[in-house]
Design a protein around this motif. Sequence first.
Motif, PDB file in Angstrom:
ATOM      1  N   LYS A  61      40.083  49.273  39.363  1.00  0.00           N
ATOM      2  CA  LYS A  61      40.967  48.313  40.031  1.00  0.00           C
ATOM      3  C   LYS A  61      42.426  48.698  39.822  1.00  0.00           C
ATOM      4  O   LYS A  61      42.810  49.133  38.737  1.00  0.00           O
ATOM      5  CB  LYS A  61      40.757  46.911  39.477  1.00  0.00           C
ATOM      6  N   ASP A  63      45.536  47.220  39.067  1.00  0.00           N
ATOM      7  CA  ASP A  63      46.117  45.971  38.568  1.00  0.00           C
ATOM      8  C   ASP A  63      47.565  45.781  39.002  1.00  0.00           C
ATOM      9  O   ASP A  63      48.142  44.717  38.798  1.00  0.00           O
ATOM     10  CB  ASP A  63      46.006  45.896  37.047  1.00  0.00           C
ATOM     11  N   LYS A  67      46.170  40.177  43.248  1.00  0.00           N
ATOM     12  CA  LYS A  67      44.719  40.028  43.112  1.00  0.00           C
ATOM     13  C   LYS A  67      44.015  39.953  44.462  1.00  0.00           C
ATOM     14  O   LYS A  67      42.945  40.519  44.641  1.00  0.00           O
ATOM     15  CB  LYS A  67      44.388  38.804  42.263  1.00  0.00           C
ATOM     16  N   ASP A  68      44.617  39.302  45.442  1.00  0.00           N
ATOM     17  CA  ASP A  68      43.970  39.156  46.745  1.00  0.00           C
ATOM     18  C   ASP A  68      43.933  40.453  47.551  1.00  0.00           C
ATOM     19  O   ASP A  68      43.277  40.519  48.587  1.00  0.00           O
ATOM     20  CB  ASP A  68      44.623  38.037  47.561  1.00  0.00           C
ATOM     21  N   ARG A  70      43.289  43.543  45.859  1.00  0.00           N
ATOM     22  CA  ARG A  70      42.578  44.537  45.060  1.00  0.00           C
ATOM     23  C   ARG A  70      41.233  44.950  45.646  1.00  0.00           C
ATOM     24  O   ARG A  70      40.872  46.128  45.625  1.00  0.00           O
ATOM     25  CB  ARG A  70      42.383  44.034  43.633  1.00  0.00           C
ATOM     26  N   PRO A 114      35.187  39.127  40.024  1.00  0.00           N
ATOM     27  CA  PRO A 114      36.549  38.981  40.535  1.00  0.00           C
ATOM     28  C   PRO A 114      36.616  39.404  42.005  1.00  0.00           C
ATOM     29  O   PRO A 114      35.797  40.151  42.485  1.00  0.00           O
ATOM     30  CB  PRO A 114      37.352  39.932  39.658  1.00  0.00           C
ATOM     31  N   GLY A 116      39.035  41.159  43.041  1.00  0.00           N
ATOM     32  CA  GLY A 116      39.796  42.394  43.126  1.00  0.00           C
ATOM     33  C   GLY A 116      39.462  43.370  42.073  1.00  0.00           C
ATOM     34  O   GLY A 116      38.534  43.355  41.370  1.00  0.00           O
TER      35      GLY A 116
END
Length: 116
Positions: A61, A63, A67-68, A70, A114, A116
């Motif tokens: 991922k 980072d 987050k939306d 990923r 998650p 992402g």
Amino acid sequence: MAVVTQVAAEVMAVAGGTEDNTLAVLCALLHDTLEDTALAPDVLESVFGPAVLAGVQALTKNDGLPKDQRMADSLRLILAQPPLVAWVKLADRITNLQTPPAHWDTEKIAAYPPLG
């Protein structure tokens, strides 16, 4: 460590002996290395080669992204790799649907899977 070997076992079960699954098995064993350790990508590449590094990076991922974003980024990177790398992502998800690893804290368990 058990999760890593479970992911590799899932990949080997799917791949069987029908093709060279070395890339997938190595990526499965190393898929969390860049996220969970301080190992530099160039070290991973020098030991395992550029194809394994590219696969592991695709499975890692970003980072640095919101987050939306990923998951879309992760899928884009994975789809640019050989199909064997996508097997690793699927095997990791299958494995993570089992009882969470003992080292995961309550927050990580609540947040998984998650987006992402």
